[in-house]
Design an enzyme around this catalytic site. Structure first.
Site, PDB file in Angstrom:
ATOM      1  N   LYS A 184       0.624  -1.398  -0.151  1.00 18.73           N
ATOM      2  CA  LYS A 184      -0.318   0.138   0.125  1.00 18.73           C
ATOM      3  C   LYS A 184       0.671   1.152  -0.029  1.00 18.73           C
ATOM      4  O   LYS A 184       1.963   1.280   0.329  1.00 18.73           O
ATOM      5  CB  LYS A 184      -0.940   0.020   1.873  1.00 18.73           C
ATOM      6  CG  LYS A 184      -2.091  -0.557   1.803  1.00 18.73           C
ATOM      7  CD  LYS A 184      -3.209  -0.743   2.735  1.00 18.73           C
ATOM      8  CE  LYS A 184      -3.742  -1.928   2.451  1.00 18.73           C
ATOM      9  NZ  LYS A 184      -4.999  -1.624   1.915  1.00 18.73           N
ATOM     10  N   ARG A 201     -10.350 -10.894   1.566  1.00 17.04           N
ATOM     11  CA  ARG A 201     -11.117 -12.278   1.114  1.00 17.04           C
ATOM     12  C   ARG A 201     -10.890 -13.479   0.992  1.00 17.04           C
ATOM     13  O   ARG A 201     -11.389 -14.454   1.056  1.00 17.04           O
ATOM     14  CB  ARG A 201     -11.560 -12.006   0.084  1.00 17.04           C
ATOM     15  CG  ARG A 201     -10.567 -12.147  -0.862  1.00 17.04           C
ATOM     16  CD  ARG A 201     -10.592 -10.897  -2.524  1.00 17.04           C
ATOM     17  NE  ARG A 201     -11.159  -9.873  -2.557  1.00 17.04           N
ATOM     18  CZ  ARG A 201     -11.199  -9.083  -3.854  1.00 17.04           C
ATOM     19  NH1 ARG A 201     -11.363  -9.434  -4.150  1.00 17.04           N
ATOM     20  NH2 ARG A 201     -11.216  -7.442  -2.739  1.00 17.04           N
TER      21      ARG A 201
HETATM   22  N1  BES Z   1      -7.773  -3.800   3.963  1.00 19.84           N
HETATM   23  C1  BES Z   1      -8.061  -3.462   3.363  1.00 19.84           C
HETATM   24  C2  BES Z   1      -9.282  -2.937   2.208  1.00 19.84           C
HETATM   25  C3  BES Z   1      -9.482  -1.141   3.077  1.00 19.84           C
HETATM   26  C4  BES Z   1      -9.238   0.013   2.356  1.00 19.84           C
HETATM   27  C5  BES Z   1     -10.519  -0.651   4.131  1.00 19.84           C
HETATM   28  C6  BES Z   1      -9.403   0.764   3.259  1.00 19.84           C
HETATM   29  C7  BES Z   1     -10.074   0.525   4.510  1.00 19.84           C
HETATM   30  C8  BES Z   1      -9.961   2.270   4.537  1.00 19.84           C
HETATM   31  C9  BES Z   1      -8.209  -4.607   1.680  1.00 19.84           C
HETATM   32  O1  BES Z   1      -7.653  -5.599   2.188  1.00 19.84           O
HETATM   33  C10 BES Z   1      -7.841  -4.209   0.780  1.00 19.84           C
HETATM   34  O2  BES Z   1      -6.337  -3.379   0.659  1.00 19.84           O
HETATM   35  N2  BES Z   1      -8.560  -4.146  -0.467  1.00 19.84           N
HETATM   36  C11 BES Z   1      -8.159  -3.530  -1.260  1.00 19.84           C
HETATM   37  C12 BES Z   1      -8.565  -4.588  -2.223  1.00 19.84           C
HETATM   38  C13 BES Z   1      -8.330  -4.785  -3.630  1.00 19.84           C
HETATM   39  C14 BES Z   1      -6.855  -5.305  -4.376  1.00 19.84           C
HETATM   40  C15 BES Z   1      -8.791  -5.522  -4.576  1.00 19.84           C
HETATM   41  C16 BES Z   1      -8.547  -2.604  -1.225  1.00 19.84           C
HETATM   42  O3  BES Z   1      -9.808  -2.453  -1.616  1.00 19.84           O
HETATM   43  O4  BES Z   1      -7.962  -1.132  -2.290  1.00 19.84           O
HETATM   44 MN    MN Z   2      -5.846  -5.513   1.777  1.00 22.95          MN
END
Ligand code: BES
Ligand code: MN
Ligand code: ZN
Length: 494
Positions: A269, A343
């Site tokens: 990230k 997931r």
């Molecule tokens: N924990 C995150 C989702 C999230 C992001 C929650 C920002 C709250 C604030 C999750 O694990 C994630 O990173 N999801 C990705 C999925 C994508 C790579 C398909 C996302 O939402 O960017």
């Molecule tokens: Mn994530």
């Protein structure tokens, strides 16, 4: 902590709390006091016009009187009442007032009876007193003077009011527990810590089991292991069994994402706000908060809690884009983005839950950034296969103001996660990201009626809100599900 009581008189209290509406409208208890000289002087000064949550304190010989503005009474909702209590609590906790007689149940609230009002007020006071400041060691901390609250009601309402206090108290304590777990930093709140917190929930009808890495390997939760392999901290697989009803009743399964820190893994990230990914275990916090409330209330229902817990980090053994992971259920996942890890760990937890043949499954997860974009902080994303569960959740969301909003799961969305070289891929692209994440989960629940709650936008709020005076974890999901379960119990018995 604060203790909450119900009483018919205020004589034992050092402080009396009265509402003041627009145009100085007084509730019956206020009317009874308005002849006292200091009250009459205050009212004639016109210093307070009933502005929402504005307080003024008067000093009489025996008691203080705190007038609090209730705004326009015709517009008062249960959530406004809850917020009013939360604001007052934060304002008066250091004021010197110790035992406060609260006359706010006299206010008229849209579609609410005395029990709804007392429950909302109880929740508001406890939620509004919440702080998370144990790590601020240099600040001068004022001691909380506020010790107890007595809701003043008519004799005829004492019994229902006492029940409502018990419910409000249990729900708020469960919510604050979820907030604490969420707010603990990632170096404290690890998978091991979540396991310890689950084990610390003790009740004669509750059994908690925490699997360490060896047990997880033995059980075959291979998707959880894949996500956790980039971390030096061991994963945990936590199950909770609460048997409040008949042994033969199939339980309701509550599954919560327990990602104690999500760096994104190899698909790392951006640095900005990455610290907030310590909140990525708020799904599991909701489950534990619900168990705390349900056990406190001894609800006659059977529950199964399932929490997969891991970190998602980078390292020489981390799982990688392109990897194919075989899950507990046997389905294979093509990992296209290691940041779509929630997931992946939930796939094993949901498959395990479905295998136990529960009556239904509800899962909680800070699953997608797309949900934050779609709904912001005001509503949890709701998806799933069961119309009955979804409708009941919408109703409980409205009632508790722990709101949910449904998104569609049309069959066509499923195509976005079909893989060419495995059974499914772990991302379906940017379009409808919240829905395709739910589609992924749907592959693991068999035919068990299921609802999914994406709490990515609602689980924390850095600015705070009406009932979370300090920013951070909100405890989203706890009020919602306790109400959902109570509703289920009362309709089953009807
Ligand atoms: N924990 C995150 C989702 C999230 C992001 C929650 C920002 C709250 C604030 C999750 O694990 C994630 O990173 N999801 C990705 C999925 C994508 C790579 C398909 C996302 O939402 O960017
Ligand atoms: Mn994530
Ligand atoms: Zn995550």
């Amino acid at each position: 902590m604060i203790s909450i009581h119900v009483n018919t008189t205020a004589t034992h209290c050092d402080t009396v709390l009265l509402s003041l509406g627009k145009a100085q409208q007084l509730s019956p208890s206020g009317v009874a006091l308005q002849k006292q000289a200091h009250v009459a002087h205050f009212l004639s000064s016109n210093d307070h016009q009933g502005e929402f949550a504005k307080t003024r304190t008067l000093y009489g010989e025996q008691q203080r009187i705190i007038f609090v503005g209730s705004g326009e009474e015709s517009k008062l909702t249960l959530q406004k009442l809850r917020a009013l209590a939360a604001k007052i609590a934060a304002k008066i906790k250091h004021s010197g007032a110790k035992d406060v007689a609260v006359h706010l149940a006299e206010l008229d609230v849209v579609d609410a009876d005395i029990s709804d009002k007392i429950q909302a007020l109880s929740e508001g006071f406890i939620l509004g007193l919440y702080t998370f400041d144990a790590y601020q060691t240099c600040q001068d901390k004022k001691e909380q003077t506020l010790q107890s609250i007595s809701f003043i009601v008519n004799q005829a309402d004492v019994v229902v009011a006492e029940e409502a206090v018990a419910i409000g108290q249990a729900v708020a304590i469960g919510t604050n527990f979820a907030r604490d777990l969420g707010n603990e930093p990632g170096n404290v709140c690890t998978p091991e810590y979540l396991g310890e917190q689950a084990l610390a929930l003790s009740h004669p009808k509750l059994k908690v089991n925490v699997m360490d890495k060896a047990a997880i390997e033995k059980a075959g939760f291979t998707a959880l292991l894949a996500v956790s392999q980039g971390s030096d901290k061991e994963p945990r697989f936590i199950t909770l069994q609460y048997n409040g009803a008949n042994n033969n009743d199939a339980p309701i399964a509550l599954v919560g994402k327990g990602l104690t820190f999500d760096a994104g893994g190899i698909s790392i990230k951006p640095a900005a706000a990455m610290d907030e990914m310590k909140f990525d275990m708020c799904g599991s916090a909701a489950v534990l908060g619900i168990f705390k409330a349900v056990t406190a209330l001894n609800l006659p229902i059977n529950l199964l809690g399932v929490i997969p817990s891991s970190e998602n980090l980078l390292g020489g053994s981390a799982y990688k884009p392109g990897d194919i992971v075989t899950t507990y259920k046997g389905l294979t996942i093509e990992v296209l983005n290691t940041d779509a890890e929630g997931r992946v760990i939930l796939s094993d937890a949901l498959a395990y839950a479905a295998e136990q043949k529960p009556a239904e499954i509800i899962d909680f997860a800070t699953l997608t950034g797309a949900c934050v974009i779609a709904l912001g902080a005001q509503a949890t994303g709701l998806m799933g296969t069961s119309t009955a569960i979804k409708q009941a959740l919408v109703a409980s969301g409205q009632k508790t103001h722990d709101r949910v909003w449904e998104m569609p799961m049309f069959e066509e969305y499923q195509e976005q996660i079909n893989s060419k070289i495995a059974d499914i891929k772990n991302t379906g692209g940017r379009e409808a990201g919240t829905i395709t994440a739910a589609c992924f989960l749907s592959r693991f629940v068999d035919d068990i009626p299921w609802a999914h709650l994406d709490i990515a936008g609602t689980a924390w709020n850095m600015k705070g809100n009406d009932i979370s005076p300090v920013g951070g974890a909100t405890g989203a999901g706890v009020r919602l599900i306790v109400d959902y379960l109570q509703h289920k119990i009362s309709t089953n018995n009807a």
